[in-house]
Enzyme design. Structure first.
Site, PDB file in Angstrom:
ATOM      1  N   ASP A 180     -21.648  32.709  -8.016  1.00 21.59           N
ATOM      2  CA  ASP A 180     -20.241  32.390  -8.264  1.00 21.59           C
ATOM      3  C   ASP A 180     -19.976  30.901  -8.033  1.00 21.59           C
ATOM      4  OD1 ASP A 180     -17.612  33.033  -8.927  1.00 21.59           O
ATOM      5  OD2 ASP A 180     -17.053  33.475  -6.850  1.00 21.59           O
ATOM      6  N   LYS A 204     -32.619  41.686 -10.438  1.00 24.69           N
ATOM      7  CA  LYS A 204     -33.871  42.190 -11.018  1.00 24.69           C
ATOM      8  C   LYS A 204     -35.009  42.278 -10.012  1.00 24.69           C
ATOM      9  CE  LYS A 204     -32.835  40.790 -15.718  1.00 24.69           C
ATOM     10  NZ  LYS A 204     -32.853  42.184 -16.165  1.00 24.69           N
ATOM     11  N   ARG A 225      -8.155  29.040 -22.753  1.00 27.60           N
ATOM     12  CA  ARG A 225      -8.339  28.859 -21.303  1.00 27.60           C
ATOM     13  C   ARG A 225      -9.527  29.662 -20.783  1.00 27.60           C
ATOM     14  NH1 ARG A 225      -4.533  30.637 -17.776  1.00 27.60           N
ATOM     15  NH2 ARG A 225      -3.382  31.950 -19.223  1.00 27.60           N
ATOM     16  N   LYS A 226     -10.175  30.411 -21.645  1.00 29.64           N
ATOM     17  CA  LYS A 226     -11.285  31.271 -21.193  1.00 29.64           C
ATOM     18  C   LYS A 226     -12.634  30.567 -21.387  1.00 29.64           C
ATOM     19  CE  LYS A 226     -10.237  34.946 -23.648  1.00 29.64           C
ATOM     20  NZ  LYS A 226     -10.273  36.350 -24.113  1.00 29.64           N
TER      21      LYS A 226
HETATM   22  C1  LIG Z   1     -15.798  24.252  -7.222  1.00 26.64           C
HETATM   23  C2  LIG Z   1     -15.538  25.680  -7.125  1.00 26.64           C
HETATM   24  C3  LIG Z   1     -16.717  26.545  -6.729  1.00 26.64           C
HETATM   25  C4  LIG Z   1     -16.302  27.839  -6.167  1.00 26.64           C
HETATM   26  C5  LIG Z   1     -16.045  28.867  -7.218  1.00 26.64           C
HETATM   27  C6  LIG Z   1     -15.530  30.140  -6.613  1.00 26.64           C
HETATM   28  C7  LIG Z   1     -14.674  30.820  -7.655  1.00 26.64           C
HETATM   29  C8  LIG Z   1     -14.068  32.061  -7.082  1.00 26.64           C
HETATM   30  O1  LIG Z   1     -14.709  32.800  -6.383  1.00 26.64           O
HETATM   31  S1  LIG Z   1     -12.479  32.371  -7.470  1.00 26.64           S
HETATM   32  C9  LIG Z   1     -12.147  33.834  -6.482  1.00 26.64           C
HETATM   33  C10 LIG Z   1     -12.227  35.118  -7.253  1.00 26.64           C
HETATM   34  N1  LIG Z   1     -11.297  35.136  -8.345  1.00 26.64           N
HETATM   35  C11 LIG Z   1      -9.973  35.417  -8.149  1.00 26.64           C
HETATM   36  O2  LIG Z   1      -9.503  35.640  -7.050  1.00 26.64           O
HETATM   37  C12 LIG Z   1      -9.101  35.379  -9.393  1.00 26.64           C
HETATM   38  C13 LIG Z   1      -8.045  36.459  -9.375  1.00 26.64           C
HETATM   39  N2  LIG Z   1      -7.438  36.570 -10.703  1.00 26.64           N
HETATM   40  C14 LIG Z   1      -6.413  35.747 -11.032  1.00 26.64           C
HETATM   41  O3  LIG Z   1      -5.851  34.998 -10.218  1.00 26.64           O
HETATM   42  C15 LIG Z   1      -5.967  35.782 -12.463  1.00 26.64           C
HETATM   43  O4  LIG Z   1      -6.232  37.046 -13.026  1.00 26.64           O
HETATM   44  C16 LIG Z   1      -6.649  34.695 -13.321  1.00 26.64           C
HETATM   45  C17 LIG Z   1      -6.291  33.303 -12.740  1.00 26.64           C
HETATM   46  C18 LIG Z   1      -8.167  34.851 -13.366  1.00 26.64           C
HETATM   47  C19 LIG Z   1      -6.150  34.772 -14.749  1.00 26.64           C
HETATM   48  O5  LIG Z   1      -4.735  34.835 -14.670  1.00 26.64           O
HETATM   49  P1  LIG Z   1      -3.844  34.162 -15.803  1.00 26.64           P
HETATM   50  O6  LIG Z   1      -4.053  32.697 -15.830  1.00 26.64           O
HETATM   51  O7  LIG Z   1      -2.458  34.646 -15.591  1.00 26.64           O
HETATM   52  O8  LIG Z   1      -4.515  34.743 -17.092  1.00 26.64           O
HETATM   53  P2  LIG Z   1      -3.853  35.634 -18.216  1.00 26.64           P
HETATM   54  O9  LIG Z   1      -2.783  34.805 -18.891  1.00 26.64           O
HETATM   55  O10 LIG Z   1      -3.475  36.968 -17.689  1.00 26.64           O
HETATM   56  O11 LIG Z   1      -5.091  35.846 -19.175  1.00 26.64           O
HETATM   57  C20 LIG Z   1      -5.659  34.755 -19.893  1.00 26.64           C
HETATM   58  C21 LIG Z   1      -6.778  35.328 -20.717  1.00 26.64           C
HETATM   59  O12 LIG Z   1      -7.848  35.724 -19.835  1.00 26.64           O
HETATM   60  C22 LIG Z   1      -8.119  37.136 -19.967  1.00 26.64           C
HETATM   61  N3  LIG Z   1      -8.405  37.648 -18.644  1.00 26.64           N
HETATM   62  C23 LIG Z   1      -7.739  37.403 -17.497  1.00 26.64           C
HETATM   63  N4  LIG Z   1      -8.299  38.059 -16.480  1.00 26.64           N
HETATM   64  C24 LIG Z   1      -9.340  38.746 -16.998  1.00 26.64           C
HETATM   65  C25 LIG Z   1     -10.313  39.604 -16.440  1.00 26.64           C
HETATM   66  N5  LIG Z   1     -10.339  39.898 -15.137  1.00 26.64           N
HETATM   67  N6  LIG Z   1     -11.257  40.112 -17.266  1.00 26.64           N
HETATM   68  C26 LIG Z   1     -11.260  39.828 -18.586  1.00 26.64           C
HETATM   69  N7  LIG Z   1     -10.342  39.005 -19.171  1.00 26.64           N
HETATM   70  C27 LIG Z   1      -9.410  38.485 -18.383  1.00 26.64           C
HETATM   71  C28 LIG Z   1      -6.836  37.719 -20.549  1.00 26.64           C
HETATM   72  O13 LIG Z   1      -7.107  38.916 -21.243  1.00 26.64           O
HETATM   73  C29 LIG Z   1      -6.383  36.613 -21.473  1.00 26.64           C
HETATM   74  O14 LIG Z   1      -7.152  36.642 -22.658  1.00 26.64           O
HETATM   75  P3  LIG Z   1      -6.495  36.303 -24.106  1.00 26.64           P
HETATM   76  O15 LIG Z   1      -6.011  34.880 -23.986  1.00 26.64           O
HETATM   77  O16 LIG Z   1      -7.608  36.466 -25.069  1.00 26.64           O
HETATM   78  O17 LIG Z   1      -5.373  37.270 -24.279  1.00 26.64           O
END
Ligand SMILES: CCCCCCCC(=O)SCCNC(=O)CCNC(=O)[C@H](O)C(C)(C)COP(=O)(O)OP(=O)(O)OC[C@H]1O[C@@H](n2cnc3c(N)ncnc32)[C@H](O)[C@@H]1OP(=O)(O)O
Length: 259
Positions: A180, A204, A225-226
């Site tokens: 991650d 694996k 944004r994806k």
């Molecule tokens: C330097 C950094 C190193 C460290 C990296 C560590 C990274 C992490 O661990 S982050 C912690 C774990 N992740 C989280 O806690 C995130 C929790 N989730 C969230 O906050 C939100 O769901 C977030 C930000 C991911 C997306 O929210 P938001 O911006 O509102 O997206 P939203 O507008 O609903 O969706 C945008 C697009 O993404 C898709 N999407 C959003 N979430 C998902 C999902 N879980 N699965 C599949 N698709 C998704 C939507 O379907 C949409 O697609 P489309 O544009 O084609 O319709």
């Protein structure tokens, strides 16, 4: 393209703990002379400050670049680090510094996602980057390098004894953490502040505790944004594939708050 990449890398450095807006330190790895002489992590003992104490919040510890070699690194780890530093000399790869404290103060990139900046500052004042929260050599020892042209981030990783799962091998959660972190770094360099929306890992082969592995991540596709990324973890000799992963990161929407 290169210019925006460098700017993104600087943003990442800020997110990884450099005070926003403050001048970069003298050992700025982003200066034209990329990490000159980088090779040894200096840990000058300070009176009253236990070396590498995970509970220490001294600014010295919080702002130390922990992605530089230290005595716990094995020869494999050092050799790989030196190889990537060599590759960084022509600018194709960049060494990414890494700090205990990701947010030493509000950073321009992050604060807009919190409705209450004061509360956020309080919460973050003692926060530490999870993979950097264990004492030297006991947990996650790693260094990352990014290639802007190829949209790739490589992480060399040595998992310490506190990361054990099945006896003698790394815990799956520790492996997932490093996957991650590597994918997240690759994503943030590519598109800015983003979070993991999904992560699919195929384990694996078990990774022996204390061994060095290489995590290779890359951006596969960008859709608005994806950001779709994938990675694999291999042994140093590249003969063993330990894990493979695919992921989706979503760039945060400036109009949406995180809390
Ligand atoms: C330097 C950094 C190193 C460290 C990296 C560590 C990274 C992490 O661990 S982050 C912690 C774990 N992740 C989280 O806690 C995130 C929790 N989730 C969230 O906050 C939100 O769901 C977030 C930000 C991911 C997306 O929210 P938001 O911006 O509102 O997206 P939203 O507008 O609903 O969706 C945008 C697009 O993404 C898709 N999407 C959003 N979430 C998902 C999902 N879980 N699965 C599949 N698709 C998704 C939507 O379907 C949409 O697609 P489309 O544009 O084609 O319709």
């Amino acid at each position: 393209m290169l210019r925006s990449c460098v700017s993104r890398l600087r943003t990442l450095a800020v997110q990884r703990g450099l005070p926003g807006g403050a001048p970069l330190p003298a050992k700025d790895p982003w200066s034209p002379r990329v990490n000159p002489g980088a090779g040894r992590r200096e840990r000058a003992a300070k009176p009253g400050c236990v070396r590498g104490d995970p509970r220490s919040f001294s600014s010295e510890v919080m702002h130390m670049d922990l992605s530089l070699p230290n005595p716990s690194w094995s020869e494999d780890m050092r050799l790989l680090f030196d190889q990537f530093m060599k590759k960084s000399e022509d600018g194709s790869w960049k060494h990414l510094p890494s700090y205990k404290s990701k947010f030493t103060q509000e950073t321009e990139d992050i604060k807009i996602y919190f409705p209450d900046a004061k509360l956020m500052k309080e919460k973050l004042s003692q926060a530490q980057l999870f993979p950097r929260s264990l004492e030297e050599g006991l947990g996650f020892e790693y260094a990352m390098f990014h290639n802007c042209v190829e949209d790739r981030t490589v992480c060399i990783f040595q998992g310490g004894p506190y990361l054990q799962g099945v006896p003698g091998f790394l815990h799956g959660g520790a492996i997932a953490t490093m996957i991650d972190a590597t994918l997240g770094t690759c994503a943030v360099v590519a598109i800015g502040v983003a979070m993991t929306a999904s992560l699919n890992i195929s384990f694996k082969r078990p990774i022996p505790l204390g061994s060095v592995v290489v995590i290779n991540s890359q951006v596969d596709k960008v859709e608005g944004r994806k950001l779709f990324l994938s990675c694999n973890i291999r042994s140093v000799d590249e003969k063993t594939v330990y894990s493979e992963a695919t992921s989706l990161f979503v760039k945060l929407d400036p109009k949406t708050r995180l809390t």
